[in-house]
Scaffold this motif. Structure first.
Motif, mmCIF file in Angstrom:
data_model
loop_
_atom_site.group_PDB
_atom_site.id
_atom_site.type_symbol
_atom_site.label_atom_id
_atom_site.label_comp_id
_atom_site.label_asym_id
_atom_site.label_seq_id
_atom_site.Cartn_x
_atom_site.Cartn_y
_atom_site.Cartn_z
ATOM 1 N N MET A 65 5.240 14.059 24.645
ATOM 2 C CA MET A 65 6.282 13.373 25.417
ATOM 3 C C MET A 65 7.189 12.578 24.476
ATOM 4 S SD MET A 65 5.866 10.748 28.626
ATOM 5 C CE MET A 65 4.444 10.016 27.841
ATOM 6 N N VAL A 66 8.485 12.726 24.669
ATOM 7 C CA VAL A 66 9.473 12.066 23.819
ATOM 8 C C VAL A 66 9.530 10.566 24.122
ATOM 9 C CG1 VAL A 66 11.928 11.973 23.249
ATOM 10 C CG2 VAL A 66 10.849 14.174 23.701
ATOM 11 N N ASP A 67 9.576 9.737 23.078
ATOM 12 C CA ASP A 67 9.723 8.297 23.305
ATOM 13 C C ASP A 67 10.654 7.634 22.295
ATOM 14 O OD1 ASP A 67 8.143 8.397 21.082
ATOM 15 O OD2 ASP A 67 6.495 7.236 21.911
ATOM 16 N N ILE A 68 11.277 8.430 21.410
ATOM 17 C CA ILE A 68 12.203 7.879 20.419
ATOM 18 C C ILE A 68 13.565 8.550 20.600
ATOM 19 C CG2 ILE A 68 12.712 7.614 17.963
ATOM 20 C CD1 ILE A 68 9.716 7.692 17.441
ATOM 21 N N PRO A 69 14.634 7.775 20.789
ATOM 22 C CA PRO A 69 15.957 8.384 20.976
ATOM 23 C C PRO A 69 16.428 9.100 19.718
ATOM 24 C CG PRO A 69 16.140 5.995 20.745
ATOM 25 C CD PRO A 69 14.678 6.303 20.847
ATOM 26 N N THR A 70 17.170 10.188 19.910
ATOM 27 C CA THR A 70 17.753 10.909 18.776
ATOM 28 C C THR A 70 18.990 10.188 18.250
ATOM 29 O OG1 THR A 70 19.049 12.283 20.302
ATOM 30 C CG2 THR A 70 16.902 13.123 19.597
ATOM 31 N N ARG A 71 19.662 9.454 19.112
ATOM 32 C CA ARG A 71 20.807 8.637 18.709
ATOM 33 C C ARG A 71 21.080 7.597 19.779
ATOM 34 N NH1 ARG A 71 25.409 11.325 21.083
ATOM 35 N NH2 ARG A 71 24.808 13.377 21.890
ATOM 36 N N SER A 72 21.905 6.626 19.436
ATOM 37 C CA SER A 72 22.206 5.521 20.350
ATOM 38 C C SER A 72 23.715 5.271 20.361
ATOM 39 C CB SER A 72 21.448 4.256 19.938
ATOM 40 O OG SER A 72 20.053 4.450 20.018
ATOM 41 N N PRO A 73 24.449 6.039 21.153
ATOM 42 C CA PRO A 73 25.908 5.893 21.168
ATOM 43 C C PRO A 73 26.339 4.530 21.712
ATOM 44 C CG PRO A 73 25.184 7.305 22.969
ATOM 45 C CD PRO A 73 23.983 7.060 22.106
ATOM 46 N N VAL A 74 27.514 4.085 21.257
ATOM 47 C CA VAL A 74 28.065 2.804 21.683
ATOM 48 C C VAL A 74 29.073 3.019 22.801
ATOM 49 C CG1 VAL A 74 29.378 0.768 20.953
ATOM 50 C CG2 VAL A 74 27.737 1.833 19.387
ATOM 51 N N PHE A 75 28.964 2.224 23.860
ATOM 52 C CA PHE A 75 29.994 2.145 24.888
ATOM 53 C C PHE A 75 30.915 0.987 24.496
ATOM 54 C CE2 PHE A 75 26.792 3.547 28.432
ATOM 55 C CZ PHE A 75 26.659 4.783 27.815
ATOM 56 N N ARG A 76 32.190 1.285 24.239
ATOM 57 C CA ARG A 76 33.146 0.244 23.835
ATOM 58 C C ARG A 76 34.077 -0.069 25.001
ATOM 59 N NH1 ARG A 76 32.228 -0.335 18.517
ATOM 60 N NH2 ARG A 76 31.529 1.511 17.350
ATOM 61 N N PHE A 77 34.000 -1.303 25.479
ATOM 62 C CA PHE A 77 34.809 -1.725 26.620
ATOM 63 C C PHE A 77 36.185 -2.193 26.161
ATOM 64 C CE2 PHE A 77 30.393 -2.023 27.871
ATOM 65 C CZ PHE A 77 30.400 -1.402 29.110
ATOM 66 N N ASP A 78 37.093 -2.275 27.096
ATOM 67 C CA ASP A 78 38.496 -2.630 26.843
ATOM 68 C C ASP A 78 38.580 -3.882 25.966
ATOM 69 O OD1 ASP A 78 41.152 -3.351 26.930
ATOM 70 O OD2 ASP A 78 41.323 -3.290 29.116
ATOM 71 N N PRO A 79 39.114 -3.772 24.748
ATOM 72 C CA PRO A 79 39.160 -4.927 23.839
ATOM 73 C C PRO A 79 40.101 -6.032 24.309
ATOM 74 C CG PRO A 79 40.367 -3.078 22.912
ATOM 75 C CD PRO A 79 39.663 -2.552 24.121
ATOM 76 N N SER A 80 40.960 -5.736 25.284
ATOM 77 C CA SER A 80 41.862 -6.770 25.788
ATOM 78 C C SER A 80 41.211 -7.672 26.830
ATOM 79 C CB SER A 80 43.119 -6.129 26.398
ATOM 80 O OG SER A 80 42.808 -5.444 27.603
ATOM 81 N N LEU A 81 40.015 -7.289 27.305
ATOM 82 C CA LEU A 81 39.330 -8.097 28.310
ATOM 83 C C LEU A 81 38.689 -9.319 27.671
ATOM 84 C CD1 LEU A 81 37.469 -5.399 30.452
ATOM 85 C CD2 LEU A 81 39.511 -6.692 31.107
ATOM 86 N N PRO A 82 38.715 -10.459 28.371
ATOM 87 C CA PRO A 82 37.999 -11.639 27.863
ATOM 88 C C PRO A 82 36.503 -11.355 27.742
ATOM 89 C CG PRO A 82 39.471 -12.216 29.678
ATOM 90 C CD PRO A 82 39.423 -10.720 29.634
ATOM 91 N N LYS A 83 35.848 -12.052 26.820
ATOM 92 C CA LYS A 83 34.421 -11.836 26.589
ATOM 93 C C LYS A 83 33.603 -11.978 27.869
ATOM 94 C CE LYS A 83 34.564 -13.629 21.827
ATOM 95 N NZ LYS A 83 34.021 -14.666 20.911
ATOM 96 N N LYS A 84 33.963 -12.945 28.704
ATOM 97 C CA LYS A 84 33.213 -13.192 29.940
ATOM 98 C C LYS A 84 33.299 -11.997 30.877
ATOM 99 C CE LYS A 84 32.637 -16.644 33.599
ATOM 100 N NZ LYS A 84 33.141 -17.943 34.148
ATOM 101 N N GLU A 85 34.485 -11.376 30.966
ATOM 102 C CA GLU A 85 34.657 -10.213 31.831
ATOM 103 C C GLU A 85 33.900 -9.009 31.283
ATOM 104 O OE1 GLU A 85 36.159 -10.049 34.873
ATOM 105 O OE2 GLU A 85 36.110 -12.231 34.595
ATOM 106 N N VAL A 86 33.929 -8.846 29.957
ATOM 107 C CA VAL A 86 33.180 -7.756 29.337
ATOM 108 C C VAL A 86 31.691 -7.908 29.622
ATOM 109 C CG1 VAL A 86 32.474 -6.730 27.133
ATOM 110 C CG2 VAL A 86 34.869 -7.318 27.524
ATOM 111 N N ALA A 87 31.186 -9.122 29.488
ATOM 112 C CA ALA A 87 29.755 -9.360 29.701
ATOM 113 C C ALA A 87 29.339 -9.009 31.125
ATOM 114 C CB ALA A 87 29.417 -10.812 29.380
#
Length: 361
Positions: free
Chosen positions: A1-23
């Protein structure tokens, strides 16, 4: 059974949004579906859906949000969340499901004992949570009210119930858990984090709709509800019937080691089931293969021996709760998993968060 990811891609949210909205978005991702190069995300907050595009690196960016309040004619006010817990794409439509759950208020460490006792006794249900809907996607991948002959529609209902909760309210197994309006105000049933009624998985195949229940889990058995949706009046969807009896739903019981359903993904005639605790606990979390799911034509019961575990998903202490699952095209078969309440190690800068991809044996 697999338990280690092959990769971990990043989801990048709109850089113009304030940090609070991104969170607020980043920390509450509860549903994903990968449709070609486009990744759709849904969350616990608000009435918006989010779209990202796969980059050459394998990460996802170009984040855009779309508010669905007007597109779907939601029954509740704009401030009420849909609590999107499942997404799928089928035949040019983006499908989504709200939790359909009641919620108990949380105790908070800056409040008095009496205030917290009152909060723990308060149960509410937001009307927009009673949403099962489809939205057509135009040629540019934008959710719209209509595109060609395709139209947006949701299951008929209002801010207190819809056809699904009304149908299930008298069910022998789950009826007592379903939130229904009652005299004097307030929802009946059992709140989601109390092993109450809570939809967290969605998979679509034509007019067949599979809904995975995080709760209730009954004596260790998780439940998937199957519907057949039809076009109704006034741009609404209605429940079709099964067989000569015209029953409005089927129930499939899965013995998932006492866990509830967190998401569903169709693979041929099989459904891959992301499963975790039904209540407010951290783990364990697995992906199971329900091999002959789409071959069922009646209520069913599948024992643990016929539900092989194909992935063991990591989880953290109060963090990294796996919530969303999607197929990743290619060989070998891979699955993309996203996490609610991501650990600090997953957060990338002010606008990014890491998911995981697992290759399935």
């Amino acid at each position: 059974m697999v338990d280690i990811p092959t990769r971990s891609p990043v989801f990048r949210f709109d850089p113009s949004l304030p940090k609070k909205e991104v969170a607020k978005i980043r920390d509450n991702v509860s549903a994903i579906v990968l449709d070609g190069e486009r990744l759709w995300l849904g969350g616990d907050e608000g009435t918006a859906i989010h779209r990202m595009t796969r980059e050459v690196s394998g990460d996802f960016g170009t984040h855009v949000s779309f508010n669905l309040q007007d597109t779907l004619g939601l029954p509740g006010p704009a401030k009420e969340e849909i609590d999107i817990e499942g997404l799928d794409v089928d035949d040019g439509y983006l499908w989504l499901i709200g939790s359909h759950s009641a919620k108990r208020k949380k105790a908070e460490d800056d409040r008095s004992i009496s205030e917290n006792l009152e909060r723990l006794a308060t149960v509410e249900a937001d009307g927009n949570r009673f949403t099962l809907a489809r939205v057509p996607l135009d040629d540019g991948g934008v959710p719209v009210k209509s595109h060609g002959r395709s139209t947006a529609a949701r299951l008929e209902g209002d801010a207190s119930a819809n056809l699904l909760t009304k149908a299930l309210a008298t069910d022998l197994h789950v009826g007592r858990f379903v939130p229904v309006g009652r005299p004097g105000g307030g929802p009946g049933g059992v709140p989601s984090k109390d092993n109450g009624f809570d939809i967290e998985g969605l998979a679509i195949s034509g007019n067949r709709v599979f809904l995975g229940l995080r709760g209730p889990v009954l004596r260790g058995w998780a439940i998937v509800v199957e519907l057949r949706l039809e076009e109704g009046a006034n741009g609404m969807l209605t429940l079709g019937g099964f067989g000569q009896s015209g029953r409005q739903y089927l129930k499939h019981f899965l013995q998932l080691d006492g866990l509830g359903v967190r998401d569903l993904v169709i693979q041929g005639n099989a459904i891959l089931v992301l499963a975790g605790p039904s209540m407010d606990l951290d783990g364990p979390v697995y992906v199971y293969r329900w091999t002959d799911a789409l071959l069922q034509g009646a209520d069913s019961l599948t024992w643990n021996d016929d539900l092989p575990k194909v992935v063991r998903v990591p989880f953290g202490e109060t963090k990294d709760h796996a919530e969303g699952l999607s197929l990743v095209p290619g060989t070998p078969l891979s699955l993309l998993v996203c996490y609610d309440s991501p650990a600090a190690s997953r957060i990338v800068g002010d606008h990014g968060v890491r998911a995981d991809v697992f290759a399935v044996a």
